[in-house]
Design an enzyme around this catalytic site. Structure first.
Site, short mmCIF file in Angstrom:
data_model
loop_
_atom_site.label_atom_id
_atom_site.label_comp_id
_atom_site.label_asym_id
_atom_site.label_seq_id
_atom_site.Cartn_x
_atom_site.Cartn_y
_atom_site.Cartn_z
N ASN A 85 -3.72 -9.99 10.80
CA ASN A 85 -2.30 -10.32 10.97
C ASN A 85 -2.16 -11.84 10.81
OD1 ASN A 85 -2.56 -11.62 13.58
ND2 ASN A 85 -2.96 -9.56 14.38
N ASP A 124 -8.66 -4.57 12.18
CA ASP A 124 -8.83 -5.95 12.64
C ASP A 124 -9.61 -5.99 13.96
OD1 ASP A 124 -8.50 -8.67 12.61
OD2 ASP A 124 -6.37 -8.64 13.14
N VAL A 148 -0.86 0.57 10.51
CA VAL A 148 0.35 0.28 11.29
C VAL A 148 1.42 -0.43 10.46
CG1 VAL A 148 -0.82 0.25 13.52
CG2 VAL A 148 -0.59 -1.88 12.26
N ASP A 150 -16.67 3.80 7.81
CA ASP A 150 -16.32 2.65 8.65
C ASP A 150 -16.81 1.38 7.96
OD1 ASP A 150 -16.10 0.68 10.55
OD2 ASP A 150 -17.16 1.78 12.12
P1 ADP Z 1 -2.53 -2.63 8.37
O1 ADP Z 1 -1.94 -3.45 9.47
O2 ADP Z 1 -2.84 -3.45 7.14
O3 ADP Z 1 -1.76 -1.38 8.08
P2 ADP Z 1 -4.58 -1.14 9.86
O4 ADP Z 1 -5.77 -1.73 10.49
O5 ADP Z 1 -3.58 -0.51 10.73
O6 ADP Z 1 -3.98 -2.28 8.94
O7 ADP Z 1 -5.04 -0.06 8.78
C1 ADP Z 1 -5.40 -0.34 7.46
C2 ADP Z 1 -6.25 0.78 6.92
O8 ADP Z 1 -7.59 0.64 7.40
C3 ADP Z 1 -5.80 2.16 7.35
O9 ADP Z 1 -5.78 3.02 6.23
C4 ADP Z 1 -6.84 2.60 8.37
O10 ADP Z 1 -7.05 4.00 8.32
C5 ADP Z 1 -8.06 1.88 7.85
N1 ADP Z 1 -9.12 1.65 8.85
C6 ADP Z 1 -9.04 1.60 10.19
N2 ADP Z 1 -10.26 1.38 10.73
C7 ADP Z 1 -11.14 1.28 9.70
C8 ADP Z 1 -12.55 1.08 9.59
N3 ADP Z 1 -13.32 0.89 10.66
N4 ADP Z 1 -13.10 1.04 8.34
C9 ADP Z 1 -12.33 1.21 7.25
N5 ADP Z 1 -11.01 1.41 7.26
C10 ADP Z 1 -10.41 1.44 8.48
#
Ligand code: ADP
Length: 172
Positions: A25, A35, A121, A11
């Site tokens: 975003n 985010d 996403v 994380d």
């Molecule tokens: P995007 O809109 O750029 O796709 P997301 O937030 O949906 O962004 O996901 C981007 C990446 O970050 C994904 O691979 C997700 O698994 C990862 N992710 C989500 N939460 C965390 C976290 N707490 N620490 C590190 N990576 C994360």
């Protein structure tokens, strides 16, 4: 090069580094996924300052302090949404990495942790995203002494396996 790259699963909001990268975003006003997790961990101060930044275009990056996060800075970058049809997704993703690293250099960040931008996403194919991420980071580090260390942070096993394969022999 070897000692300047690190790969971990975890994380990103828990890391005590100079800067972490947020998958923001264009509004910079928070959202879901990473985010949302960053804004929750940083507290309301982050949103307050983000309101003043006037948003962020795809591929660009803006920096704020980390507020309640262990990280000193948050570098907010907006990844491309895969499949919107403009065929520039790869270039935009490369720009996210370049511009985030440039912010780290400007603010003298020695360590920066970067997530797998756009692979949540925004549905960017994970293999291609990892190829671009690794290529851009290596190119940047070869040309710049700061940041000293880049930590690729994977949250899911699929991304971790892809990065492990692509960085085999290059990470400690
Ligand atoms: P995007 O809109 O750029 O796709 P997301 O937030 O949906 O962004 O996901 C981007 C990446 O970050 C994904 O691979 C997700 O698994 C990862 N992710 C989500 N939460 C965390 C976290 N707490 N620490 C590190 N990576 C994360």
């Amino acid at each position: 090069m070897e000692t300047r790259l690190q790969l971990i699963k975890g994380d990103i909001t828990t890391l005590r580094v100079d800067a972490i990268v947020n998958t923001a975003n264009p509004s910079l006003l928070g959202g879901g996924g990473l985010d949302g997790a960053i804004h929750r961990a940083a507290g309301p101060g982050l949103l307050e300052v983000c309101r003043l930044l006037g948003g962020c275009k795809t591929g660009e990056a803006k920096i704020t302090r980390g507020y309640k996060l262990p990280a000193r800075f948050v570098i907010h970058t907006v990844g491309p949404v895969w499949g919107v049809g403009d065929r520039q997704e790869a270039e935009f993703l490369a720009s996210c990495y370049k511009n985030s690293l440039a912010q780290a250099t400007i603010h003298d960040c020695k360590t920066i942790a970067i997530p797998n931008i756009s692979t949540g996403v925004y549905h960017f194919p994970k293999e291609l995203a990892a190829e671009i991420a690794i290529r851009e980071v290596k190119t940047y580090l070869a040309a710049n002494t700061t940041p000293e260390k880049v930590i690729f942070v994977c949250f899911d096993d699929e991304n971790l396996a892809i990065y492990q394969k692509m960085l085999q022999g290059e990470i400690k």
